[in-house]
Write an enzyme that holds these catalytic residues in place. Sequence first.
Site, PDB file in Angstrom:
ATOM      1  N   GLY A 544       0.839  -1.203   0.000  1.00 58.64           N
ATOM      2  CA  GLY A 544       0.000   0.000   0.000  1.00 58.64           C
ATOM      3  C   GLY A 544       0.859   1.231   0.000  1.00 58.64           C
ATOM      4  O   GLY A 544       2.036   1.207   0.348  1.00 58.64           O
ATOM      5  N   GLY A 546       0.458   5.226   1.289  1.00 60.49           N
ATOM      6  CA  GLY A 546      -0.386   6.206   1.964  1.00 60.49           C
ATOM      7  C   GLY A 546       0.049   7.601   1.611  1.00 60.49           C
ATOM      8  O   GLY A 546       0.836   7.813   0.684  1.00 60.49           O
ATOM      9  N   SER A 547      -0.458   8.570   2.382  1.00 59.35           N
ATOM     10  CA  SER A 547      -0.178   9.960   2.031  1.00 59.35           C
ATOM     11  C   SER A 547       1.282  10.313   2.278  1.00 59.35           C
ATOM     12  O   SER A 547       1.846  11.134   1.581  1.00 59.35           O
ATOM     13  CB  SER A 547      -1.091  10.872   2.818  1.00 59.35           C
ATOM     14  OG  SER A 547      -1.265  10.401   4.123  1.00 59.35           O
ATOM     15  N   PHE A 548       1.916   9.693   3.258  1.00 61.35           N
ATOM     16  CA  PHE A 548       3.269  10.116   3.580  1.00 61.35           C
ATOM     17  C   PHE A 548       4.306   9.019   3.379  1.00 61.35           C
ATOM     18  O   PHE A 548       5.453   9.172   3.741  1.00 61.35           O
ATOM     19  CB  PHE A 548       3.354  10.610   5.026  1.00 61.35           C
ATOM     20  CG  PHE A 548       2.578  11.869   5.244  1.00 61.35           C
ATOM     21  CD1 PHE A 548       2.850  12.991   4.477  1.00 61.35           C
ATOM     22  CD2 PHE A 548       1.584  11.935   6.188  1.00 61.35           C
ATOM     23  CE1 PHE A 548       2.146  14.157   4.667  1.00 61.35           C
ATOM     24  CE2 PHE A 548       0.877  13.105   6.378  1.00 61.35           C
ATOM     25  CZ  PHE A 548       1.157  14.211   5.608  1.00 61.35           C
ATOM     26  N   GLY A 549       3.912   7.867   2.832  1.00 61.32           N
ATOM     27  CA  GLY A 549       4.904   6.831   2.655  1.00 61.32           C
ATOM     28  C   GLY A 549       4.288   5.557   2.104  1.00 61.32           C
ATOM     29  O   GLY A 549       3.142   5.533   1.692  1.00 61.32           O
ATOM     30  N   VAL A 551       3.805   1.155   2.434  1.00 62.69           N
ATOM     31  CA  VAL A 551       3.736   0.063   3.396  1.00 62.69           C
ATOM     32  C   VAL A 551       4.193  -1.226   2.719  1.00 62.69           C
ATOM     33  O   VAL A 551       3.737  -1.554   1.620  1.00 62.69           O
ATOM     34  CB  VAL A 551       2.301  -0.089   3.941  1.00 62.69           C
ATOM     35  CG1 VAL A 551       2.269  -1.159   5.011  1.00 62.69           C
ATOM     36  CG2 VAL A 551       1.791   1.219   4.481  1.00 62.69           C
ATOM     37  N   LYS A 568       5.808   0.427   7.610  1.00 61.55           N
ATOM     38  CA  LYS A 568       5.407   1.680   6.959  1.00 61.55           C
ATOM     39  C   LYS A 568       6.626   2.589   6.885  1.00 61.55           C
ATOM     40  O   LYS A 568       7.140   3.039   7.901  1.00 61.55           O
ATOM     41  CB  LYS A 568       4.301   2.352   7.749  1.00 61.55           C
ATOM     42  CG  LYS A 568       3.874   3.684   7.189  1.00 61.55           C
ATOM     43  CD  LYS A 568       2.626   4.144   7.926  1.00 61.55           C
ATOM     44  CE  LYS A 568       2.202   5.535   7.529  1.00 61.55           C
ATOM     45  NZ  LYS A 568       1.064   5.955   8.337  1.00 61.55           N
ATOM     46  N   ASP A 675      -8.517  10.912  10.116  1.00 58.36           N
ATOM     47  CA  ASP A 675      -8.477  10.362   8.762  1.00 58.36           C
ATOM     48  C   ASP A 675      -9.110   8.968   8.730  1.00 58.36           C
ATOM     49  O   ASP A 675      -8.549   8.024   8.198  1.00 58.36           O
ATOM     50  CB  ASP A 675      -7.019  10.307   8.260  1.00 58.36           C
ATOM     51  CG  ASP A 675      -6.940  10.176   6.748  1.00 58.36           C
ATOM     52  OD1 ASP A 675      -7.957  10.419   6.072  1.00 58.36           O
ATOM     53  OD2 ASP A 675      -5.858   9.839   6.245  1.00 58.36           O
TER      54      ASP A 675
END
Length: 740
Positions: A544, A546-549, A551, A568, A675
């Site tokens: 996956g 995400g917004s900042f990195g 996974v 993550k 979030d």
Amino acid sequence: MTSSSGSWWVFTVVVVVSLLQQLCFLNTTTTTAAASRIILSNETDRMALLEFKLMITGDPLGVLSSWNDSTHFCYWYGVSCSRRHVGRVQVLDLRSEKLSGCIPPTFGNLTELIYLLLSDNSLWGEIPLVLENCQNLLYVELAYNNLSGVIPPQLVMSSSSLIYLDLSDNHLSGALPAEVGGLLNLEELDLSHNMLHIGNLSFLRNLVLLNNSLSGGIPSEIGRLRRLQELRLSENSLEGTILSVIGNMQTLQLLDLSGNRISGSIPPTFGNLTELIYLSLSDNNLWGEIPVVFENCRNLVSIELAYNNLSGVIPPQIFRISSSLNYFNLSHNNLSGTLPAEVGRLINLEVLDLSHNMLSGGIPTSLGSCVVLGALYLQDNLLQGIIPPSLGSLRGIQVLDISGNNLSGQIPKSFEGMKLLQIFNLSYNNLEGEVPSSGVFRNGSIISVVGNGKLCGGMAELNLPPCNFIQKKKTFWRHKSIKIVILAVTGLLCLAVMGSCMLIFWFRRRGKQATLSVDDSQLLLSYHDLHKATDGFSATNLIGAGSFGSVYKGFIEANGIGNTVAVKVFNLQRNGASRSFMAECAALKNIRHRNLLRILTVCSGVDYQMNDFKALIYEFLANGSLEEWLHPVGTSTDEPPRTLSFLQRFNAAIDVATAMDYLHHQSGTPIVHCDLKPNNVLLDMDMVAHVGDFGLARFLQSVAEPSPLGHASSSIGVKGTVGYAPPGKSSILKIYKLHH
Ligand SMILES: *[C@@H]1O[C@H](CO)[C@@H](O)[C@H](O)[C@H]1NC(C)=O
Ligand SMILES: *[C@@H]1O[C@H](CO)[C@@H](O)[C@H](O)[C@H]1NC(C)=O
Ligand SMILES: *[C@@H]1O[C@H](CO)[C@@H](O)[C@H](O)[C@H]1NC(C)=O
Ligand SMILES: *[C@@H]1O[C@H](CO)[C@@H](O)[C@H](O)[C@H]1NC(C)=O
Ligand SMILES: *[C@@H]1O[C@H](CO)[C@@H](O)[C@H](O)[C@H]1NC(C)=O
Ligand SMILES: *[C@@H]1O[C@H](CO)[C@@H](O)[C@H](O)[C@H]1NC(C)=O
């Protein structure tokens, strides 16, 4: 022949220019009447534009060369016409075209004009009065020119539908027309960088008059601006006191009076400004004490009172105002007394600056609770006592300046873990003992220690004498009684260690499904371990982004137990990722619940290229995110189709609700996730839902306050995902962000 035609040419130019100058300053009041008599049409618009072309004496980019009869004027550069009123000019946009000249009075004939955008040119002369005929104007942008004279009140009065008026960076003078108050639709008025003085205003929503030469006192009429949300009068020459009528502006969200010569004390009516988010009174001559009433301003995110003559103690109540306080600057005043322990309540504080005051007493241990603190300035005070080791928990701190105090004792070992530290100034104190040389202290340029007579050791750059351990040890060992005590303690310790080893062994054998947990204090993972566990962060292990990195799935073997984990990795190049990491660590530090994604450990170090590397390691949940079950995409044939029964959906909802209840009500300081969406809800083998991704999470103030959720969450400007986040509140926070 040539010389005579040359001089004729010069003569003509001079005549034309002087004529133009006359025209520019001719505030033709007669034409106003004329305009109402003549019938306005496409033809008068064309004439008005041609008149403007005539008035333009300099056009180095040649943008007006297309303004000729070979094309219809609606297609001239910078001109757009109305569809409804065929052939009437609606937009004139010639921003930043290096034009010099002036605005002709014939513009009064452009009655269908909506956008007049001429900023960033060299236009001079006055703003023509006749613009009052242009009653359809909504956006007027004449900033960055050399316009002079007064702001014609008629302009303001007639176009009551004006939304945007920017006349900043000109040479406009005189009073601000009171009629500005009648612009009920006005969303932004920018008159900064002129020579205006304040007039008679009411009804205004935002008032921005940065860097003018506003002088004299703040007019008491200001109290009538009851709808004002934003008042910025910084960098002027305002004098006198802050009138208590300021308390009437109860909708005020941003107040910036910094950089003036305002004196007197802060009036207690500030307590009425309960909507205030951003307050700056810095760089004035304010004196007296900080009023306790600030505790009513529960939405404050930023307070700046620096560079004044404020005295007395810092009222502890000020730290109760709101846990969303992010920036707090009282530096360069005469504040005395101690720094109250209540400061630890500001768990979202990023900058605390109390430098250059006369604060005494110790540094409160509770400062260690301000987990997102990035900069702490306490230099040049009279602080005493030791540096609390609890400050070592400020893992995100970058600047720590406690120089010029009277601090004693040793530099706590716990500071070695402050990985992000860039400036650590301990100069001019009474510190003693060894300067650490591992962890962050391996970089000797970070730490300044001059003016501490009794420090030793540290990296060679510090030029400190080596620590004389041997001598100390000798004197120490001379005492027989100490020897005996130490032997006894060592013996007991050995026994205890052996006992616990056996216990652990016994438990290990009993526990069939031993898994990794945070309590395995041995579980310290390096970049190398994670690199190995995830096959070098290979794409096949990516589960996956995400917004900042990103996974990754990884397999980690520790203490003889193999475990699949989710790693993550934060993309630190991305702005805010580092803060997201801190937020997530802070949020997850003390919470534990069966419906929350369990964090196993963190990794904060450097990668093979010596770039900063931060990762969180979670338990791996086999069934992926709820999103994948609710909206399956591209189902492969060998997998059974992912569908959830009604009962499973119902259970997932209950799981999520239970987790939220825990975060909001059961976990001590309430945490808002900020979030929550199916992507961030993960399902384990038994389809139990676990909420994860705390990268945007925030702490809230005490639950005992009336509806703290509504208040604090709106004032901190909750981010999140469009579609799942509540709608934003106001533009104030944008401005607040810009300011920093
Ligand atoms: C102005 O409008 C009139 C009538 O609508 C039309 O006949 C004429 O061609 C137009 N002129 C220009 C320059 O658009
Ligand atoms: C008139 O404008 C057109 C473009 O609209 C341009 O191509 C032409 O050169 C211009 N004529 C003169 C004489 O400037
Ligand atoms: C408007 O146009 C008419 C006709 O071209 C002209 O006589 C009049 O002076 C113009 N009005 C202004 C305010 O310039
Ligand atoms: C300001 O304007 C209000 C109404 O617009 C008027 O009553 C008042 O006298 C004015 N004050 C000054 C000082 O001009
Ligand atoms: C500094 O602190 C010590 C005690 O730690 C005290 O004796 C001394 O007077 C203090 N010096 C100043 C200048 O306050
Ligand atoms: C540390 O503080 C001292 C005294 O306040 C100052 O002179 C010095 O420049 C500071 N050093 C750094 C690196 O900021």
